[in-house]
Design a protein around this motif. Structure first.
Motif, PDB file in Angstrom:
ATOM      1  N   ARG A   1       0.835  -1.208   0.000  1.00  0.00           N
ATOM      2  CA  ARG A   1       0.000   0.000   0.000  1.00  0.00           C
ATOM      3  C   ARG A   1       0.867   1.255   0.000  1.00  0.00           C
ATOM      4  NH1 ARG A   1      -1.287   3.208   4.010  1.00  0.00           N
ATOM      5  NH2 ARG A   1      -0.514   1.707   5.571  1.00  0.00           N
ATOM      6  N   LEU A   2       1.899   1.288   0.843  1.00  0.00           N
ATOM      7  CA  LEU A   2       2.745   2.477   0.925  1.00  0.00           C
ATOM      8  C   LEU A   2       3.509   2.712  -0.376  1.00  0.00           C
ATOM      9  CD1 LEU A   2       4.243   2.190   4.536  1.00  0.00           C
ATOM     10  CD2 LEU A   2       2.567   3.849   3.704  1.00  0.00           C
ATOM     11  N   VAL A   3       4.061   1.656  -0.946  1.00  0.00           N
ATOM     12  CA  VAL A   3       4.854   1.819  -2.165  1.00  0.00           C
ATOM     13  C   VAL A   3       3.950   2.190  -3.341  1.00  0.00           C
ATOM     14  CG1 VAL A   3       6.393   0.664  -3.794  1.00  0.00           C
ATOM     15  CG2 VAL A   3       6.637   0.250  -1.338  1.00  0.00           C
ATOM     16  N   ALA A   4       2.770   1.566  -3.448  1.00  0.00           N
ATOM     17  CA  ALA A   4       1.854   1.894  -4.540  1.00  0.00           C
ATOM     18  C   ALA A   4       1.364   3.327  -4.423  1.00  0.00           C
ATOM     19  CB  ALA A   4       0.676   0.921  -4.532  1.00  0.00           C
ATOM     20  N   ARG A   5       1.051   3.781  -3.216  1.00  0.00           N
ATOM     21  CA  ARG A   5       0.609   5.168  -3.034  1.00  0.00           C
ATOM     22  C   ARG A   5       1.726   6.145  -3.378  1.00  0.00           C
ATOM     23  NH1 ARG A   5      -1.039   7.360   2.849  1.00  0.00           N
ATOM     24  NH2 ARG A   5       1.240   7.281   3.039  1.00  0.00           N
ATOM     25  N   ALA A   6       2.956   5.804  -3.003  1.00  0.00           N
ATOM     26  CA  ALA A   6       4.086   6.683  -3.314  1.00  0.00           C
ATOM     27  C   ALA A   6       4.268   6.812  -4.820  1.00  0.00           C
ATOM     28  CB  ALA A   6       5.355   6.141  -2.668  1.00  0.00           C
ATOM     29  N   ARG A   7       4.110   5.707  -5.555  1.00  0.00           N
ATOM     30  CA  ARG A   7       4.296   5.774  -7.001  1.00  0.00           C
ATOM     31  C   ARG A   7       3.210   6.603  -7.659  1.00  0.00           C
ATOM     32  NH1 ARG A   7       2.740   3.016 -11.848  1.00  0.00           N
ATOM     33  NH2 ARG A   7       4.367   3.449 -13.387  1.00  0.00           N
ATOM     34  N   LEU A   8       1.963   6.369  -7.329  1.00  0.00           N
ATOM     35  CA  LEU A   8       0.872   7.115  -7.959  1.00  0.00           C
ATOM     36  C   LEU A   8       0.981   8.605  -7.673  1.00  0.00           C
ATOM     37  CD1 LEU A   8      -2.130   4.692  -7.310  1.00  0.00           C
ATOM     38  CD2 LEU A   8      -0.886   5.079  -9.445  1.00  0.00           C
ATOM     39  N   ALA A   9       1.384   8.962  -6.440  1.00  0.00           N
ATOM     40  CA  ALA A   9       1.543  10.388  -6.116  1.00  0.00           C
ATOM     41  C   ALA A   9       2.712  10.991  -6.881  1.00  0.00           C
ATOM     42  CB  ALA A   9       1.747  10.550  -4.612  1.00  0.00           C
ATOM     43  N   ALA A  10       3.814  10.246  -7.008  1.00  0.00           N
ATOM     44  CA  ALA A  10       4.973  10.767  -7.733  1.00  0.00           C
ATOM     45  C   ALA A  10       4.650  11.013  -9.197  1.00  0.00           C
ATOM     46  CB  ALA A  10       6.138   9.789  -7.607  1.00  0.00           C
ATOM     47  N   LEU A  11       3.812  10.173  -9.794  1.00  0.00           N
ATOM     48  CA  LEU A  11       3.425  10.376 -11.189  1.00  0.00           C
ATOM     49  C   LEU A  11       2.614  11.645 -11.363  1.00  0.00           C
ATOM     50  CD1 LEU A  11       2.476   6.747 -12.292  1.00  0.00           C
ATOM     51  CD2 LEU A  11       4.665   7.926 -12.494  1.00  0.00           C
TER      52      LEU A  11
END
Length: 460
Positions: A434-444
């Motif tokens: 969850r943390l890594v997926a949220r970080a990626r979507l926000a970075a995009l």
């Protein structure tokens, strides 16, 4: 008769030695930085224009040496008594110098083609135009040298003019560009006169070309300068002012028609260069057409990165695409550009290109691809060190092993990355994803706050 005289000029004048000097100097300089053009025709043409910093003064000096031939041989009064007009007598000499100058410019480019052909997948027609303008500039230099040699047949004329040409064509534009870059207006306010020199200062990047408008104006201006040089070489004293008129008029017109900002403003994105070339034998991996030769080198690490993300990250990308972003020194609108990278696409930066046209990676290419998955198309604004370090942690989590030290990192930075990785792996598998997926979507979406929070996963 004219062809026979031309052959005599080629055998007995300094025209052929000038071509040999240009070819030797140009080839030696060009082959010292093959990584700058390997696999790319436009960059080879641009490299030829950069070489003009050395070739233009040499051609000018060669023309001066050839132009002082009559005075050196003390035959001026003898030829003045002949009935044949001077302009007819000087044409073979001018033609011989022009042919040899063009040959001396073309030979290094032909040598450089050996580093382009094996890995090139795109030949832009503009590359021919850029090279042709470079060749035309050497004709203008040679004919101006002929006129100067006739006007001032002194031994020091050639070296003095060569030094002056180098300063005017290279040092002065570089100084003006630097001065404009630190002014309030920036490089966009650099004078249009910078484009009068054929030497490319701040040359276009891999995905760029020179606009048709600039090419056309430069070609017409250089043709006018060459015409004035030839007319001055063949004119009698009372016709000197009229002979100089084409260059004067063309210079005034060019200063109005050329844009401000120098070669940075003359460059534009080439649609053909940024078109995608893909390998679809598996998960699609695409590069830009100008970098088609890099596709075999990036396909394996890109597919490995996509597989790792598919195994561990929900909503992982299904394809990898090379970014079309230009480097900060070439992109005029980088500060204003910001967008949302599609979540289903891994956009990776263009890899370094080696001296043979193949991709070169300073670090493990799979790790580099995984880190690119946590970066969006957010322009060239400053990036926090925490965001950069957090990408390393995210890539390490996807690979299932501790982060590899960064090239610029120190011991404290490495300890921070190791601690963050250990804290992240202590969480439950669902929380990790969850943390890594949220970080990626926000970075995009150009929001790096959730990404930086990976350095403190226990408090997220």
């Amino acid at each position: 008769m004219t062809a026979r005289i031309l052959r005599i000029e080629l055998r007995r004048s300094v025209a052929v030695p000038v071509a040999l000097v240009l070819a030797a100097v140009g080839t030696a300089l060009l082959l010292t930085f093959t990584e700058g053009f390997a696999g790319r025709w436009m960059q080879l043409a641009v490299a030829g224009r950069v070489l003009l910093a050395a070739l233009w003064p040499l051609t000018l000096a060669g023309g001066v040496w050839m132009g002082r031939r009559d005075a050196r041989s003390r035959v001026g009064e003898l030829f003045a008594t002949t009935a044949r007009p001077r302009r007819q007598r000087v044409r073979p000499a001018a033609a011989a110098l022009a042919l040899c100058a063009v040959a001396g410019y073309a030979l290094p480019l032909l040598a450089g083609a050996a580093w382009v052909i094996p890995t090139s997948g795109y030949f832009p027609a503009d590359a021919v135009t850029v090279s042709a303008i470079g060749a035309l500039s050497l004709v203008a230099a040679g004919w101006l040298g002929l006129a100067a040699g006739r006007a001032a047949p002194r031994l020091v004329t050639a070296p003095l003019l060569a030094v002056a040409a180098f300063a005017a064509g290279t040092l002065l534009p570089d100084w003006l560009t630097t001065r404009a870059s630190v002014s309030d207006g920036g490089l966009d306010q650099a004078p249009s006169a910078l484009l009068l020199t054929p030497v490319m200062v701040n040359p276009p990047a891999d995905f760029q070309t020179i606009t048709t408008r600039v090419d056309l104006v430069q070609a017409l201006w250089l043709a006018a300068v060459a015409a004035s040089g030839l007319l001055l070489f063949g004119a009698r004293r009372r016709g000197l002012a009229l002979a100089a008129a084409p260059a004067v008029v063309a210079t005034a017109a060019a200063l109005v028609l050329l844009p401000t900002g120098g070669y940075r403003a003359a460059a534009a994105v080439d649609p053909g260069a940024v078109a995608l070339v893909c390998d679809r034998d598996g998960r699609p991996v695409c590069v830009r057409r100008a970098h088609a030769g890099l596709l075999p080198d990036v396909t394996a690490p890109a597919r490995r990165a996509l597989t790792l993300m598919a195994d561990r990250l929900p909503g992982s990308p299904g394809r990898a695409v090379e970014s079309r972003a230009l480097p900060f020194w070439a992109d005029r609108d980088a500060a204003q550009r910001a967008g949302v990278t599609p979540a289903g696409t891994l956009v990776f930066d263009s890899p370094d290109i080696g001296p043979r046209g193949h991709a070169g990676f300073d670090r493990d290419p799979v790790t580099t691809m995984l880190e690119a998955a946590f970066r969006g198309d957010c322009g060239d604004g400053p990036e926090t060190p925490d965001a950069v370090l957090a990408r390393t942690v995210a890539a390490a989590w996807l690979r299932g092993r501790p982060p590899v030290p960064l090239l610029w990192s120190d011991a404290a930075t490495d300890r921070t990355a190791d601690r963050a990785y250990r804290e992240l792996t202590r969480l439950s598998p669902d929380d990790q994803r969850r943390l890594v997926a949220r970080a990626r979507l926000a970075a995009l979406r150009c929001d790096t706050s959730p990404l930086a929070a990976l350095l403190h996963p226990g408090s997220a």
